[in-house]
Design a protein around this motif. Structure first.
Motif, PDB file in Angstrom:
ATOM      1  N   GLY A   1      69.310 -69.445  11.232  1.00 32.46           N
ATOM      2  CA  GLY A   1      69.195 -69.992   9.882  1.00 32.46           C
ATOM      3  C   GLY A   1      67.802 -70.447   9.540  1.00 32.46           C
ATOM      4  O   GLY A   1      67.607 -71.357   8.736  1.00 32.46           O
TER       5      GLY A   1
ATOM      6  N   GLU B   1      72.322 -76.152   5.515  1.00 31.46           N
ATOM      7  CA  GLU B   1      71.288 -76.716   6.368  1.00 31.46           C
ATOM      8  C   GLU B   1      71.829 -77.846   7.269  1.00 31.46           C
ATOM      9  O   GLU B   1      71.581 -77.863   8.466  1.00 31.46           O
ATOM     10  CB  GLU B   1      70.170 -77.214   5.430  1.00 31.46           C
TER      11      GLU B   1
ATOM     12  N   ARG C   1      71.946 -77.769  11.420  1.00 33.07           N
ATOM     13  CA  ARG C   1      71.125 -78.684  12.211  1.00 33.07           C
ATOM     14  C   ARG C   1      71.834 -79.106  13.497  1.00 33.07           C
ATOM     15  O   ARG C   1      71.203 -79.299  14.531  1.00 33.07           O
ATOM     16  CB  ARG C   1      70.809 -79.925  11.388  1.00 33.07           C
TER      17      ARG C   1
ATOM     18  N   ARG D   1      71.418 -76.143  15.963  1.00 28.40           N
ATOM     19  CA  ARG D   1      70.073 -75.856  16.454  1.00 28.40           C
ATOM     20  C   ARG D   1      69.678 -76.816  17.563  1.00 28.40           C
ATOM     21  O   ARG D   1      69.828 -78.024  17.435  1.00 28.40           O
ATOM     22  CB  ARG D   1      69.048 -75.998  15.317  1.00 28.40           C
ATOM     23  N   GLY D   2      69.154 -76.266  18.636  1.00 25.74           N
ATOM     24  CA  GLY D   2      68.732 -77.104  19.749  1.00 25.74           C
ATOM     25  C   GLY D   2      69.851 -77.358  20.731  1.00 25.74           C
ATOM     26  O   GLY D   2      69.620 -77.437  21.925  1.00 25.74           O
TER      27      GLY D   2
ATOM     28  N   HIS E   1      69.291 -85.329  18.772  1.00 19.97           N
ATOM     29  CA  HIS E   1      70.705 -85.011  18.960  1.00 19.97           C
ATOM     30  C   HIS E   1      71.492 -86.099  19.667  1.00 19.97           C
ATOM     31  O   HIS E   1      72.710 -86.104  19.622  1.00 19.97           O
ATOM     32  CB  HIS E   1      70.849 -83.681  19.708  1.00 19.97           C
TER      33      HIS E   1
ATOM     34  N   ARG F   1      62.047 -77.516  13.427  1.00 21.09           N
ATOM     35  CA  ARG F   1      63.317 -77.269  12.731  1.00 21.09           C
ATOM     36  C   ARG F   1      64.333 -76.650  13.669  1.00 21.09           C
ATOM     37  O   ARG F   1      65.522 -76.963  13.601  1.00 21.09           O
ATOM     38  CB  ARG F   1      63.082 -76.365  11.517  1.00 21.09           C
ATOM     39  N   ALA F   2      63.875 -75.784  14.590  1.00 25.40           N
ATOM     40  CA  ALA F   2      64.790 -75.168  15.541  1.00 25.40           C
ATOM     41  C   ALA F   2      65.352 -76.184  16.525  1.00 25.40           C
ATOM     42  O   ALA F   2      66.375 -75.963  17.149  1.00 25.40           O
ATOM     43  CB  ALA F   2      64.094 -74.043  16.301  1.00 25.40           C
ATOM     44  N   LYS F   3      64.663 -77.332  16.659  1.00 23.77           N
ATOM     45  CA  LYS F   3      65.204 -78.408  17.490  1.00 23.77           C
ATOM     46  C   LYS F   3      66.374 -79.077  16.785  1.00 23.77           C
ATOM     47  O   LYS F   3      67.105 -79.853  17.392  1.00 23.77           O
ATOM     48  CB  LYS F   3      64.131 -79.478  17.736  1.00 23.77           C
ATOM     49  N   GLY F   4      66.515 -78.841  15.489  1.00 23.07           N
ATOM     50  CA  GLY F   4      67.595 -79.451  14.734  1.00 23.07           C
ATOM     51  C   GLY F   4      67.137 -80.588  13.841  1.00 23.07           C
ATOM     52  O   GLY F   4      67.933 -81.460  13.488  1.00 23.07           O
ATOM     53  N   ALA F   5      65.847 -80.605  13.478  1.00 17.37           N
ATOM     54  CA  ALA F   5      65.333 -81.693  12.650  1.00 17.37           C
ATOM     55  C   ALA F   5      65.592 -81.421  11.170  1.00 17.37           C
ATOM     56  O   ALA F   5      65.592 -80.271  10.737  1.00 17.37           O
ATOM     57  CB  ALA F   5      63.843 -81.863  12.889  1.00 17.37           C
ATOM     58  N   SER F   6      65.783 -82.479  10.403  1.00 17.08           N
ATOM     59  CA  SER F   6      65.997 -82.343   8.965  1.00 17.08           C
ATOM     60  C   SER F   6      64.645 -82.226   8.268  1.00 17.08           C
ATOM     61  O   SER F   6      63.618 -82.586   8.841  1.00 17.08           O
ATOM     62  CB  SER F   6      66.744 -83.567   8.442  1.00 17.08           C
TER      63      SER F   6
END
Lengths: 562, 329
Positions: free
Chosen positions: A55, A80, A84, A87-88, A119, B212-217
């Protein structure tokens, strides 16, 4: 159930020129713990496909249709916020360019810790020990010290290790590795890929491996997906495709991949009359009476760090001789001094000691008018065809410029010459009136070669001249160079880190390491029987070297396709 | 580090000396002088001989070189001379007017920063494309508004029409409101432009995708990564904007009838009050040098790639830190 399933994915970009489809109808599947390589040239849609999975398409990109099933759940339409959480933790990314992929103003430790903070914000356990354990796991020495350092204090290979540490921190099910080693030296590349492989086995993580390098893909993946123009051209088990490629395109890709072609350069009578295996070694005198086109003896270059800093020897006692009409390659990793040597030969740097002779004439101390005259005899072709052409000039002006600088011919004569040169490098006459931005990378490199030819030089210094190009384009340029050498009797000094390419184009080779030549000789014997430990290391690190049967399947010597 | 600082201080002294000398030469080249403007005409009806006598009392009979050396010597001992027009020492004049200008300028600058950062942040975080487009065009609008026009318009609207702020009098805060705004708007524009552009540039860097790929907004990415990387070019501009601030203060103080350095500068120009002008130029140059030194010292704090090496007289700005020109005055 597959870990990841992509079903008829289509992605488009909205650009100034309207909606442009980059990916049409792509389907593929990845099983847990498997490595699937997504192979293709630039513009084939492989990176877009990978970005769509996580994404992270650019702002103007949109998934038009199709499904992306992660553990059976379609995440293609997720917003989004929901993505999130994935992701990770479930899917992570190892990016292409380690140099620009870490925030330059934050410490390594902080950037790894960030994954945990994002996370597991309520996790009370201290983060630092986990960060240090990760750094140690990816093979970084002195973790405590490194964690406090900033990205620019680490080498490219180490930065890629840090990025891998970030990617595996939360043990995701899938890692998307987007050209993870394209920017690294071969030996570093091997270490990084080995690390990725061992982590994959340790955590049972699957890897979607995006690469333009078929040799690397062949060596590291269980399954190959070959993409072209946004479509899947062919997909199957890696071994099957290598043995019997189904599509013509895959066959062409394999043929153009330098690592797979076994046949060395064909020895041929050269302009100077010496054989190709002539005398690149320092001991052997040139076999004929004619002086070599280029001879370098005891070359030294020292750089000083700061006004009173200690001298650093970038080039240390380098000697070689290149008979006219042949190609001598200098191979080595970044920092080996090969580019500095090339710049001294072209006299953009002045040697600290040693001598350079062009057809027997000493040019070491040429300056002023003599140096300017020298420019007509030695020309340089650089690596990056995107920044070596003035974006505001038309191709005709670019090719004509050397003639204008030396006041050769009148306007009409120069125009004719430019047209002739462009034809010489197999470009259509229509490019004369275009600007560099309208040309592809390969076409630009041909323009750079045409410009270098303008003054009828005797020696070309090619500094990584094909390293930035896709394999098929690269093969085309190599063929052109070969043809020019035969027709015009040019002498090449070919600087490269890519041993596979060197084997295709060179007659003799010097292997450089830390400023010194560790081994030199004719390509055929040096590659077949490397004496020095470092040469052996370099050769074994070449991807594809270990792929069984790959070479036998593809007997496509450069000479046959002329 | 100490070596670097001493080098910079030496540079600063050089800049001040050049500024002083150039001003001295330019002012001497002007026709007429302060004595003529103050005493000619009017009721006194002085004869040319009498005017000459007054000039003598100011030391104007000596050669230019001697006058120049006198002036330099006086500056070095802290004596900035005598204002012909006001009849008081220049130092007294500055001491009386500096505080109000400092308050105006620093408030104006602070408001400009808030405006610029606000525009940049909102435009990069907003999900609405139309709002982003509007905000992106605001700086160009701001930059093309002349300060005097803005000041007059603000007085028209807020004081005369809406009667929210008195034109004259009122509390300190009320009297500062409109001048600060007048000064802040044109200053904020280039700042916002640079910020918006560098945020855009940093946002497409590969490391942002990694975060962002780490999952950050998006807001996490903006606050923790983009903001700090985007600050550097803006910081450089901020140093350069000091000049705008001084120019803006002159106009603003005149329009709003405030006392301050801007006001005495205008008077001094009208009256060719050389000593005052010399002092104002010296003061501005000093401000420039100090602010830019602070900016240069801040770079390594914000970006670890930039080091201030001892033995090197420049701050070593490595690739990656895109630093606009003009920072080291």
């Amino acid at each position: 159930m597959s870990l990841l399933e992509i079903e008829s994915l289509a992605v488009s970009y909205s650009t100034a020129g309207g909606i442009r489809r980059a990916v049409h109808d792509v389907s593929l599947a990845i099983e847990p713990g498997q490595t699937v390589a997504l192979v293709g040239e630039s513009g084939s849609g492989k990176t877009t496909t990978a970005q769509a999975v996580i994404g992270l398409l650019p702002e103007n990109g949109r998934v038009e249709r199709g499904r992306v099933l992660l553990n059976g759940t379609d995440i293609a339409g997720w917003n989004e916020r929901r993505l999130r959480a994935v992701r990770g933790t479930q899917v992570s990314l190892v990016p292409q360019d380690p140099v620009s992929s870490l925030d330059p103003v934050q410490t390594i430790g902080a950037q790894i810790a960030e994954v945990f903070r994002l996370h597991e914000p309520r996790d009370r356990r201290p983060v630092l020990p986990r960060v240090l354990a990760l750094l140690e796991r990816v093979g970084i020495d002195e973790p405590e010290h490194r964690a406090r350092q900033y990205p620019h204090e680490l080498s490219g290979g180490m930065r890629q290790r840090v990025l891998i540490a970030i990617a595996v921190a939360l043990h995701p099910r899938l890692i998307i590795a987007d050209e993870p080693t394209s920017a690294l030296d071969v030996t570093v590349q091997r270490n990084v890929l080995d690390l990725l492989d061992s982590l994959r086995r340790e955590f049972g993580t699957a890897v979607l491996f995006v690469t333009h390098d078929l040799a690397v893909a062949a060596e590291r993946s269980q399954r190959l997906v070959v993409m072209r123009d946004g479509r899947v051209e062919e997909q199957d088990d890696t071994a099957t495709i290598l043995q019997a490629p189904g599509s013509a395109y895959t066959r062409a890709l394999l043929a153009d991949a330098p690592a797979f072609s076994t046949v060395e350069r064909v020895a041929r009578p050269a302009g100077g009359g010496s054989s190709a295996a002539g005398g690149a070694t320092t001991e052997a005198a040139p076999p004929t009476a004619a002086p070599p086109a280029l001879a370098v003896t005891g070359l030294v270059k020292e750089f000083r760090r700061g006004a009173r800093g200690a001298a650093f020897r970038a080039v240390d006692d380098v000697s070689f001789a290149v008979p006219a009409g042949t190609t001598h390659a200098i191979v080595g990793e970044s920092g080996s001094g090969k580019t500095t040597t090339a710049r001294m030969v072209a006299r953009f740097e002045t040697p600290t000691a040693g001598s350079i002779a062009l057809a027997g004439e000493d040019i070491t101390d040429a300056r002023g008018a003599a140096l300017r005259a020298l420019r007509r005899r030695v020309q340089l072709v650089y690596q990056n065809p995107f920044s070596t052409l003035d974006p505001r000039q038309r191709i005709r002006d670019i090719v004509e410029e050397p003639l204008r600088n030396f006041g050769l011919g009148d306007r009409a004569a120069r125009r004719d010459r430019a047209a002739e040169l462009v034809d010489r490098v197999a470009l259509p006459p229509s490019v004369l009136l275009r600007h560099p931005r309208e040309l592809s990378g390969g076409q630009r490199q041909r323009v750079a070669i045409a410009r270098a030819l303008a003054l009828d030089p005797a020696v070309f210094v090619l500094d990584e001249a094909v390293s930035a190009l896709d394999v098929t384009v690269q093969a085309g340029i190599l063929r052109l160079l070969d043809e020019l050498q035969r027709d015009l009797g040019l002498t090449y000094l070919f600087i490269s880190h890519d041993l596979a390419v060197v084997r295709q184009i060179s007659d003799t080779v010097s292997v450089m390491r830390r400023g010194r030549v560790v081994e030199s000789g004719p390509v055929a014997s040096l590659f077949a029987d490397p004496r020095h430990e470092y040469t052996q290391q370099l050769l074994s690190a070449v991807p594809g070297a270990a792929v069984p049967g790959a070479a036998d399947a593809l007997p496509t010597p450069l000479g046959d396709r002329r | 580090m100490a070596r670097y600082l001493w080098g910079r201080i030496a540079q600063a002294v050089l800049v001040l000396w050049i500024a002083f000398t150039v001003t001295f030469v330019l002012l001497q080249a002007l026709p007429g002088d302060a004595v003529l403007i103050k005493f000619q005409g009017g009721d006194l009806n002085l004869t040319p001989a009498q005017l000459e006598e007054i000039r003598l009392s100011y030391g104007a009979d000596e050669s230019l070189l001697v006058q120049y050396l006198h002036a330099i010597g006086n500056v070095l001992t802290g004596d900035l001379g005598y204002s012909v027009q006001a009849g008081v020492p220049v130092t007294t004049l500055l001491a009386a007017n500096l505080p109000s200008t400092l308050v105006l300028a620093s408030l104006g600058f602070a408001v400009a920063v808030v405006l610029a950062v606000g525009i940049a942040l909102v435009s990069s975080l907003t999900p609405f494309a139309w709002l982003r487009n509007v905000l992106h065009s605001v700086p160009s609008l701001f930059i093309s508004i002349p300060t005097f026009w803005l000041g007059i318009t603000l007085i028209q609207i807020f004081s005369f029409r809406l009667k929210l702020v008195p034109v004259i009098g009122g509390s300190t805060l009320e009297s500062l409101l409109l001048p600060v705004l007048t000064l802040a708007v044109p200053i904020s524009a280039p700042l916002a432009q640079v910020l918006v552009r560098s945020i855009d540039e940093v946002s497409v860097q590969p490391f942002v995708s990694v975060v962002r790929a780490k999952g950050a907004s998006p807001s996490w990415v903006l606050w923790r990564h983009v903001a700090r990387n985007a600050t550097l070019p803006a910081l450089t501009i901020a140093g350069v904007l000091l000049g705008e601030l001084i120019a803006g203060a002159v106009v603003t103080e005149t329009v709003f009838g405030r006392t301050g350095i801007g006001r005495i500068t205008q008077d001094a120009v009208n009256n060719q009050d050389v000593a005052v002008l010399q002092a104002v130029v010296l003061l501005s140059a000093l401000g420039y040098v100090v602010v830019n030194l602070i900016v240069d010292l801040l770079y390594p704090v914000l970006d670890p790639r930039i080091t201030v090496r001892s033995g090197d007289r420049r701050a070593n700005r490595r690739a990656g830190a895109r630093v606009a020109t003009g920072a080291s005055a």
